[in-house]
Design a protein around this motif. Structure first.
Motif, mmCIF file in Angstrom:
data_model
loop_
_atom_site.group_PDB
_atom_site.id
_atom_site.type_symbol
_atom_site.label_atom_id
_atom_site.label_comp_id
_atom_site.label_asym_id
_atom_site.label_seq_id
_atom_site.Cartn_x
_atom_site.Cartn_y
_atom_site.Cartn_z
ATOM 1 N N ILE A 55 19.609 -10.910 -46.263
ATOM 2 C CA ILE A 55 19.645 -10.183 -45.150
ATOM 3 C C ILE A 55 21.173 -9.867 -44.781
ATOM 4 O O ILE A 55 21.727 -8.835 -44.408
ATOM 5 C CB ILE A 55 19.016 -10.470 -43.999
ATOM 6 N N LEU A 56 21.936 -10.872 -44.899
ATOM 7 C CA LEU A 56 23.470 -10.664 -44.674
ATOM 8 C C LEU A 56 24.185 -10.139 -45.531
ATOM 9 O O LEU A 56 24.949 -9.115 -45.199
ATOM 10 C CB LEU A 56 24.026 -12.125 -44.520
ATOM 11 N N ILE A 57 23.724 -10.042 -46.823
ATOM 12 C CA ILE A 57 24.431 -9.200 -47.896
ATOM 13 C C ILE A 57 23.954 -7.825 -47.582
ATOM 14 O O ILE A 57 24.908 -6.566 -47.756
ATOM 15 C CB ILE A 57 23.959 -9.552 -49.391
ATOM 16 N N GLY A 63 27.505 -1.953 -43.147
ATOM 17 C CA GLY A 63 28.485 -2.206 -42.294
ATOM 18 C C GLY A 63 28.260 -2.498 -40.847
ATOM 19 O O GLY A 63 28.973 -2.216 -40.143
ATOM 20 N N ARG A 64 27.101 -3.493 -40.980
ATOM 21 C CA ARG A 64 26.730 -3.864 -39.725
ATOM 22 C C ARG A 64 27.825 -4.825 -39.282
ATOM 23 O O ARG A 64 28.344 -5.679 -39.896
ATOM 24 C CB ARG A 64 25.371 -4.658 -39.850
ATOM 25 N N PRO A 65 27.962 -5.078 -37.861
ATOM 26 C CA PRO A 65 29.040 -6.005 -37.394
ATOM 27 C C PRO A 65 28.543 -7.395 -37.321
ATOM 28 O O PRO A 65 27.440 -7.743 -37.001
ATOM 29 C CB PRO A 65 29.534 -5.538 -36.043
ATOM 30 N N GLN A 66 29.445 -8.382 -37.606
ATOM 31 C CA GLN A 66 29.113 -9.782 -37.253
ATOM 32 C C GLN A 66 29.053 -10.176 -35.763
ATOM 33 O O GLN A 66 29.840 -9.715 -34.928
ATOM 34 C CB GLN A 66 29.883 -10.635 -38.057
ATOM 35 N N PRO A 67 28.358 -11.431 -35.489
ATOM 36 C CA PRO A 67 28.132 -11.697 -33.939
ATOM 37 C C PRO A 67 29.614 -12.111 -33.834
ATOM 38 O O PRO A 67 30.534 -12.602 -34.506
ATOM 39 C CB PRO A 67 27.358 -12.887 -34.118
ATOM 40 N N GLN A 68 29.930 -11.778 -32.479
ATOM 41 C CA GLN A 68 31.368 -12.161 -31.933
ATOM 42 C C GLN A 68 31.164 -12.796 -30.671
ATOM 43 O O GLN A 68 30.253 -12.503 -29.600
ATOM 44 C CB GLN A 68 32.248 -10.765 -31.406
ATOM 45 N N GLY A 69 31.736 -13.858 -30.263
ATOM 46 C CA GLY A 69 31.697 -14.564 -28.957
ATOM 47 C C GLY A 69 30.548 -15.594 -28.894
ATOM 48 O O GLY A 69 29.597 -15.624 -29.567
ATOM 49 N N ALA A 72 27.024 -14.674 -28.310
ATOM 50 C CA ALA A 72 26.256 -14.293 -29.134
ATOM 51 C C ALA A 72 25.655 -15.154 -30.021
ATOM 52 O O ALA A 72 24.448 -15.258 -30.731
ATOM 53 C CB ALA A 72 26.884 -13.264 -30.166
ATOM 54 N N TRP A 73 26.402 -16.189 -30.618
ATOM 55 C CA TRP A 73 26.088 -17.272 -31.329
ATOM 56 C C TRP A 73 25.068 -18.308 -30.434
ATOM 57 O O TRP A 73 24.100 -18.950 -31.114
ATOM 58 C CB TRP A 73 27.493 -17.951 -31.845
ATOM 59 N N THR A 74 25.175 -18.492 -29.075
ATOM 60 C CA THR A 74 24.495 -19.202 -28.438
ATOM 61 C C THR A 74 23.115 -18.608 -28.417
ATOM 62 O O THR A 74 21.914 -19.474 -28.573
ATOM 63 C CB THR A 74 24.907 -19.328 -26.872
ATOM 64 N N TRP A 75 22.681 -17.365 -28.458
ATOM 65 C CA TRP A 75 21.491 -16.970 -28.351
ATOM 66 C C TRP A 75 20.726 -17.056 -29.761
ATOM 67 O O TRP A 75 19.511 -16.942 -29.958
ATOM 68 C CB TRP A 75 21.517 -15.361 -27.999
ATOM 69 N N ILE A 76 21.902 -16.731 -30.741
ATOM 70 C CA ILE A 76 21.422 -16.763 -32.152
ATOM 71 C C ILE A 76 20.702 -18.091 -32.465
ATOM 72 O O ILE A 76 19.882 -18.211 -33.348
ATOM 73 C CB ILE A 76 22.519 -16.338 -33.111
ATOM 74 N N MET A 77 21.665 -19.159 -31.906
ATOM 75 C CA MET A 77 21.177 -20.521 -32.186
ATOM 76 C C MET A 77 19.817 -20.827 -31.535
ATOM 77 O O MET A 77 19.021 -21.451 -32.254
ATOM 78 C CB MET A 77 22.323 -21.650 -31.483
ATOM 79 N N ILE A 78 19.602 -20.612 -30.253
ATOM 80 C CA ILE A 78 18.285 -20.542 -29.701
ATOM 81 C C ILE A 78 17.100 -19.904 -30.275
ATOM 82 O O ILE A 78 16.067 -20.376 -30.913
ATOM 83 C CB ILE A 78 18.153 -20.140 -28.231
ATOM 84 N N CYS A 195 20.047 -8.996 -28.804
ATOM 85 C CA CYS A 195 20.584 -7.781 -29.238
ATOM 86 C C CYS A 195 21.408 -7.327 -28.251
ATOM 87 O O CYS A 195 22.249 -6.274 -28.412
ATOM 88 C CB CYS A 195 19.427 -6.848 -29.425
ATOM 89 N N ARG A 196 21.533 -7.939 -26.971
ATOM 90 C CA ARG A 196 22.545 -7.401 -26.211
ATOM 91 C C ARG A 196 23.837 -8.141 -26.408
ATOM 92 O O ARG A 196 25.029 -7.600 -26.049
ATOM 93 C CB ARG A 196 21.954 -8.263 -24.832
ATOM 94 N N TYR A 197 23.978 -9.203 -27.336
ATOM 95 C CA TYR A 197 25.247 -9.494 -27.634
ATOM 96 C C TYR A 197 25.467 -9.469 -29.525
ATOM 97 O O TYR A 197 26.545 -9.775 -29.641
ATOM 98 C CB TYR A 197 25.407 -11.157 -27.276
ATOM 99 N N ALA A 198 24.576 -9.296 -29.834
ATOM 100 C CA ALA A 198 24.738 -9.162 -31.444
ATOM 101 C C ALA A 198 23.897 -8.143 -32.049
ATOM 102 O O ALA A 198 22.797 -7.607 -31.439
ATOM 103 C CB ALA A 198 24.334 -10.649 -32.003
ATOM 104 N N ASP A 199 24.251 -7.660 -33.242
ATOM 105 C CA ASP A 199 23.473 -6.749 -34.171
ATOM 106 C C ASP A 199 22.279 -7.375 -34.418
ATOM 107 O O ASP A 199 22.314 -8.396 -35.056
ATOM 108 C CB ASP A 199 24.224 -6.141 -35.333
ATOM 109 N N PRO A 200 21.075 -6.495 -34.440
ATOM 110 C CA PRO A 200 19.642 -7.124 -34.765
ATOM 111 C C PRO A 200 19.685 -7.550 -36.011
ATOM 112 O O PRO A 200 18.963 -8.491 -36.484
ATOM 113 C CB PRO A 200 18.782 -5.939 -34.447
ATOM 114 N N VAL A 201 20.279 -6.537 -37.177
ATOM 115 C CA VAL A 201 20.026 -7.029 -38.651
ATOM 116 C C VAL A 201 20.979 -8.328 -38.912
ATOM 117 O O VAL A 201 20.457 -9.286 -39.359
ATOM 118 C CB VAL A 201 20.458 -6.056 -39.354
ATOM 119 N N THR A 202 21.974 -8.430 -38.408
ATOM 120 C CA THR A 202 22.952 -9.639 -38.872
ATOM 121 C C THR A 202 22.434 -10.836 -37.990
ATOM 122 O O THR A 202 22.556 -12.073 -38.527
ATOM 123 C CB THR A 202 24.379 -9.340 -38.282
#
Length: 346
Positions: A55-57, A63-69, A72-78, A195-202
């Motif tokens: 999926i990341l590839i 051209g999807r953006p990577q998580p920033q801040g 974003a990473w806290t929500w992704i971890m949860i 998705c408020r803080y990160a792209d849904p695909v990444t």
């Protein structure tokens, strides 16, 4: 020509919406066939981590953006803990103790939990059809998941549950599948916040990788002989579950969940157990008991009612509208006659 193009696009969109549920149902059957030759947590990690990399590839190519801040990473971890580690862990352990088709039905009871979470978090209207569906869902899940001894005792002489019954329930695959369904429901609702803080695909790719790593870690400690007994057909089945049942299915599902209606998307979930039951019967010769078939039937009806409640309510309103229109017309006529009668005579 333009109409044909529009029709082809509509057909493609419908196929893409249905694809995750078909892939999940068939992947359930593929995983069930591999379980005798491997361990559940290792298999869950194999299904997740390579899929997340794919999926990341794909996200990088698009051209999807990577998580920033840190938010974003806290929500992704949860998100990874709930929808990755817990969901796939409960799912894999539950598959060891239940059939693929039955397991899929239990997993796809998650719209019941999604409806309650949407009511609580988003104040979503459930209505009479939704509450009826919830009631049927509770009854259906009880017939599927509870030991038949409980059901017969309840029908014959009221509730009479022993300690052995409780142990049987908590050791059953159906109970683990219900926990997996609850984890998936929370993850489905959580994607809106992610998705408020990160792209849904990444975010989907990273949460799959981060959710799969603990499964491999636990497997390394408590499991053994994870891959030594796997044959070529098992690797093909795992590849199918990883590429199609995880990478493609998860990517499509959470993309639609982040950009469309959760209710409309969840209304297709009842297709998954149909696919799983069909292919489980064809490939694994799985058979359900009559009571479980009744539970499956009630569960599918409940899921349909919950996710189509707005359409059913609008049909009722449409049927009532001619009566209301006639009543309004009669009222207008009565007012007109009253005004005429009140006019002075010349």
């Amino acid at each position: 020509m333009q109409l044909q193009l529009r029709g082809s696009k509509s057909t493609l969109a419908s196929l893409l919406l249905i694809a995750p549920f078909f892939l999940w149902g068939t992947a359930m059957v593929a995983m069930k066939g591999v379980i005798p030759h491997t361990t559940p947590l290792f298999m869950a990690g194999v299904r997740l981590i390579p899929a997340g990399v794919l999926i990341l590839i794909a996200a990088a190519i698009m051209g999807r953006p990577q998580p920033q801040g840190w938010l974003a990473w806290t929500w992704i971890m949860i998100f990874a803990l709930v929808d990755g580690t817990l969901f796939q862990g409960f799912l894999a352990e539950g598959l060891v103790r239940t059939d693929a088709g039955l397991g899929s039905v239990m997993i796809d009871s998650q719209p019941l939990a999604v409806a309650l979470l949407s009511l609580w978090l988003f104040k979503e209207h459930i209505g009479i059809w939704g509450w009826l569906g919830l009631g049927l869902g509770v009854a259906g899940i009880s017939l599927i998941g509870l030991p038949e001894e409980w059901i017969f005792n309840l029908l014959d002489s009221g509730v009479k549950i022993t300690t052995d019954n409780w142990q049987e329930l908590f050791n059953s695959g159906e109970w683990l599948m219900l926990l997996a369904a609850l984890s998936m429901a929370v993850g489905t609702v959580m994607i809106r916040y992610v998705c408020r803080y990160a792209d849904p695909v990444t975010a989907t790719g990273w949460h799959i990788i981060l959710g799969g790593l603990p499964l491999w870690g636990i497997s390394a400690v408590v499991e053994g002989q994870q891959w030594q007994n796997l044959v070529l057909s098992d690797w093909f089945a795992l590849s199918y579950a990883t590429i199609f049942g995880s990478a493609i299915a998860y990517g499509l599902f959470f993309y639609f969940a982040s950009s469309g209606s959760l209710t409309s998307l969840s209304s297709l979930t009842f297709l998954t157990p149909i696919f799983a039951l069909l292919f489980g019967h064809l490939l694994l010769s799985e058979v359900l008991t009559p009571i479980q078939w009744v539970g499956v039937f009630l569960t599918l009806i409940s899921i349909y009612l919950i996710n189509q409640r707005d359409n059913l309510g609008s049909q009722k309103t449409t049927q009532q509208s001619p009566i209301l229109e006639t009543s309004a017309t009669n009222q207008r006529k009565s007012v007109t006659l009253a005004v005429r009668d009140s006019e002075p005579k010349v």
